[in-house]
Design a protein around this motif. Structure first.
Motif, mmCIF file in Angstrom:
data_model
loop_
_atom_site.group_PDB
_atom_site.id
_atom_site.type_symbol
_atom_site.label_atom_id
_atom_site.label_comp_id
_atom_site.label_asym_id
_atom_site.label_seq_id
_atom_site.Cartn_x
_atom_site.Cartn_y
_atom_site.Cartn_z
ATOM 1 N N LEU A 104 4.336 -12.181 -0.561
ATOM 2 C CA LEU A 104 4.515 -12.043 -2.009
ATOM 3 C C LEU A 104 5.147 -13.299 -2.596
ATOM 4 O O LEU A 104 4.762 -13.743 -3.689
ATOM 5 C CB LEU A 104 5.384 -10.815 -2.314
ATOM 6 C CG LEU A 104 4.696 -9.461 -2.126
ATOM 7 C CD1 LEU A 104 5.732 -8.344 -2.063
ATOM 8 C CD2 LEU A 104 3.675 -9.193 -3.240
ATOM 9 N N VAL A 143 7.730 -4.087 -5.129
ATOM 10 C CA VAL A 143 6.760 -5.174 -4.920
ATOM 11 C C VAL A 143 6.849 -6.181 -6.061
ATOM 12 O O VAL A 143 6.862 -7.403 -5.841
ATOM 13 C CB VAL A 143 5.342 -4.590 -4.793
ATOM 14 C CG1 VAL A 143 4.299 -5.701 -4.730
ATOM 15 C CG2 VAL A 143 5.240 -3.701 -3.552
ATOM 16 N N TYR A 190 0.746 -2.566 8.133
ATOM 17 C CA TYR A 190 1.023 -1.476 7.180
ATOM 18 C C TYR A 190 2.235 -0.662 7.626
ATOM 19 O O TYR A 190 3.002 -0.174 6.786
ATOM 20 C CB TYR A 190 -0.204 -0.589 7.011
ATOM 21 C CG TYR A 190 -1.228 -1.197 6.094
ATOM 22 C CD1 TYR A 190 -0.994 -1.275 4.722
ATOM 23 C CD2 TYR A 190 -2.422 -1.720 6.585
ATOM 24 C CE1 TYR A 190 -1.915 -1.850 3.883
ATOM 25 C CE2 TYR A 190 -3.350 -2.295 5.744
ATOM 26 C CZ TYR A 190 -3.099 -2.364 4.391
ATOM 27 O OH TYR A 190 -4.009 -2.940 3.540
ATOM 28 N N ALA A 211 -1.179 -11.277 -6.774
ATOM 29 C CA ALA A 211 -1.160 -10.613 -5.469
ATOM 30 C C ALA A 211 -1.941 -9.315 -5.548
ATOM 31 O O ALA A 211 -2.011 -8.667 -6.594
ATOM 32 C CB ALA A 211 0.277 -10.334 -5.029
ATOM 33 N N THR A 241 -2.277 -5.610 -3.483
ATOM 34 C CA THR A 241 -1.660 -4.734 -2.503
ATOM 35 C C THR A 241 -2.387 -3.399 -2.508
ATOM 36 O O THR A 241 -3.288 -3.172 -3.313
ATOM 37 C CB THR A 241 -0.152 -4.572 -2.789
ATOM 38 O OG1 THR A 241 0.468 -3.876 -1.727
ATOM 39 C CG2 THR A 241 0.077 -3.836 -4.091
ATOM 40 N N ASN A 242 -2.017 -2.519 -1.603
ATOM 41 C CA ASN A 242 -2.556 -1.151 -1.605
ATOM 42 C C ASN A 242 -1.628 -0.258 -0.794
ATOM 43 O O ASN A 242 -0.623 -0.700 -0.245
ATOM 44 C CB ASN A 242 -4.004 -1.092 -1.104
ATOM 45 C CG ASN A 242 -4.155 -1.450 0.349
ATOM 46 O OD1 ASN A 242 -3.203 -1.816 1.030
ATOM 47 N ND2 ASN A 242 -5.369 -1.360 0.849
ATOM 48 N N ALA A 294 -3.758 -11.195 -0.781
ATOM 49 C CA ALA A 294 -3.318 -9.915 -0.235
ATOM 50 C C ALA A 294 -1.887 -10.088 0.250
ATOM 51 O O ALA A 294 -1.601 -10.959 1.070
ATOM 52 C CB ALA A 294 -4.222 -9.492 0.917
ATOM 53 N N ALA A 295 -0.987 -9.275 -0.273
ATOM 54 C CA ALA A 295 0.429 -9.464 0.029
ATOM 55 C C ALA A 295 1.114 -8.112 0.045
ATOM 56 O O ALA A 295 0.984 -7.328 -0.894
ATOM 57 C CB ALA A 295 1.076 -10.372 -1.012
ATOM 58 N N LEU A 296 1.862 -7.853 1.115
ATOM 59 C CA LEU A 296 2.579 -6.599 1.249
ATOM 60 C C LEU A 296 4.086 -6.793 1.219
ATOM 61 O O LEU A 296 4.782 -6.154 0.454
ATOM 62 C CB LEU A 296 2.164 -5.891 2.548
ATOM 63 C CG LEU A 296 0.680 -5.532 2.686
ATOM 64 C CD1 LEU A 296 0.422 -4.866 4.032
ATOM 65 C CD2 LEU A 296 0.225 -4.613 1.552
ATOM 66 N N ARG A 297 4.572 -7.693 2.039
ATOM 67 C CA ARG A 297 6.021 -7.840 2.169
ATOM 68 C C ARG A 297 6.498 -9.155 1.547
ATOM 69 O O ARG A 297 5.689 -9.968 1.100
ATOM 70 C CB ARG A 297 6.410 -7.732 3.641
ATOM 71 C CG ARG A 297 6.257 -6.313 4.173
ATOM 72 C CD ARG A 297 6.667 -6.229 5.627
ATOM 73 N NE ARG A 297 5.733 -6.948 6.487
ATOM 74 C CZ ARG A 297 6.032 -7.404 7.706
ATOM 75 N NH1 ARG A 297 7.243 -7.217 8.190
ATOM 76 N NH2 ARG A 297 5.119 -8.022 8.423
ATOM 77 N N ALA A 311 -3.589 -3.559 -7.466
ATOM 78 C CA ALA A 311 -3.437 -2.619 -6.350
ATOM 79 C C ALA A 311 -4.630 -1.687 -6.286
ATOM 80 O O ALA A 311 -5.075 -1.152 -7.309
ATOM 81 C CB ALA A 311 -2.161 -1.808 -6.476
ATOM 82 N N PHE A 331 5.042 -2.624 6.387
ATOM 83 C CA PHE A 331 5.104 -2.507 4.930
ATOM 84 C C PHE A 331 5.851 -1.240 4.530
ATOM 85 O O PHE A 331 6.760 -1.264 3.684
ATOM 86 C CB PHE A 331 3.682 -2.500 4.382
ATOM 87 C CG PHE A 331 3.556 -2.371 2.881
ATOM 88 C CD1 PHE A 331 4.358 -3.091 2.020
ATOM 89 C CD2 PHE A 331 2.579 -1.546 2.336
ATOM 90 C CE1 PHE A 331 4.219 -2.978 0.633
ATOM 91 C CE2 PHE A 331 2.423 -1.429 0.966
ATOM 92 C CZ PHE A 331 3.241 -2.146 0.111
#
Length: 314
Positions: A164, A187, A229, A174, A176-177, A157-160, A199, A232
């Motif tokens: 990542l 991303v 979030y 990775a 994401t959502n 799980a990776a957002l920033r 995602a 993010f």
């Protein structure tokens, strides 16, 4: 299109009632089924059932928190699923959130980057059948009795950028959502072209735009006020448009927070409209660099979820 996933179990539908729709997914064109773990079912049980109900689907949790199970138990559960679905299981791990880890499970949410990194490294070795001692995690001499013949890929799980980049260096991809199609490029630029990008996409297949936006505002206020979030979407460039929502939420004014979510943000982050329009919108994500869209069907008045799953099939 190579992949088209579905989030299971469907919201509000008991897991025991999923066999029929899950067994149809392959014929409908779905390739993947991905679970989640918040405050409903656990991440692994739906996948164990799906492995028997739909023996051709790729399966994965998106995601299992690295804090709420010991490293050895997490390796055991991953090995079990890898054995039930040889070559078709992908292990998704991540930090989850302080609410789930600390408030609900009474476990300190400390050093999340290091915890994910160290757990990933431990799992690589354990699932390969090694005897593992890991000082960072406090593990001494753990070895699986039955390591999987095919160790599963591990995705983060990776957002920033920080997570990542870790996914790019050490994982197989990775997850994401809560992003719009145009966000995929940003991303993907951090992850690189070689790793799989997955995602979860929230989809409300109804022509009633106001009903879909009402649901979307509630979901956005509940999710995007969580600090990770919020950060993010600051990074993605929505900080200013979501500032009033975050301020009202922090002040405890839930009603004002909902009212502060702009329709344009809902339309960016929640796919809604007739099923054919939803499919076209999902394809925009893929065109921008997403490998695996995982649909999370949002129930709305008049939307029967099994029928929606069939209508949204690729």
């Amino acid at each position: 299109m190579s992949r088209w996933g579905l989030t299971i179990p469907l919201t509000g539908v008991p897991l025991a009632r999923h066999q029929k729709i899950v067994s149809e997914l392959e014929d409908l064109g779905y390739t993947d089924a991905w679970s989640a773990e918040t405050n409903g079912t656990d991440a692994f049980t739906p996948l164990a059932l799906a492995s028997q109900w739909a023996p051709g689907l790729r399966l994965g949790p998106a995601i299992v928190p690295v804090y709420t199970r010991g490293p050895a138990l997490l390796a055991q559960q991953a090995a079990t699923l890898a054995g039930l679905a040889p070559g078709r299981f992908v292990l998704g791990i991540g930090t989850s959130s302080p609410a789930i880890v600390e408030r609900w499970n009474a476990i300190p949410f400390t050093e999340p980057y290091q915890k994910v990194r160290d757990t990933l490294r431990f799992l690589r070795r354990a699932l390969a059948g090694e005897k593992v001692t890991d000082e960072a995690l406090g593990v001494k001499g753990f070895k699986l009795d039955n390591p999987p013949e095919t160790p599963p890929p591990i995705v983060l799980a990776a957002l920033r950028p920080g997570m990542l980049h870790l996914a790019a260096r050490e994982a197989d991809g990775a997850i994401t959502n809560w992003l719009a199609p145009d966000d995929v490029r940003q991303v993907r630029a951090e992850l690189g072209a070689e790793k799989e990008l997955i995602a979860r996409i929230f989809v409300c297949p109804t022509p009633d735009a106001e009903a879909a936006r009402a649901l979307g505002r509630w979901m956005i206020a509940a999710y995007l006020t969580v600090p990770v979030y919020a950060a993010f979407h600051e990074w993605l460039g929505r900080g200013e448009r979501l500032a009033a929502m975050n301020e009202a939420w922090a002040a405890g004014d839930r009603k004002a927070a909902l009212e502060a979510v702009p329709d344009e943000v809902v339309d960016e982050l929640v796919v809604h409209g007739p099923p054919e329009a939803c499919r076209e919108r999902i394809r925009e994500y893929v065109e921008n660099g997403l490998d695996t869209p995982v649909l999370a069907v949002v129930p709305a008045d008049g939307v029967k979820l099994p029928e929606a799953v069939r209508a949204l099939a690729p």
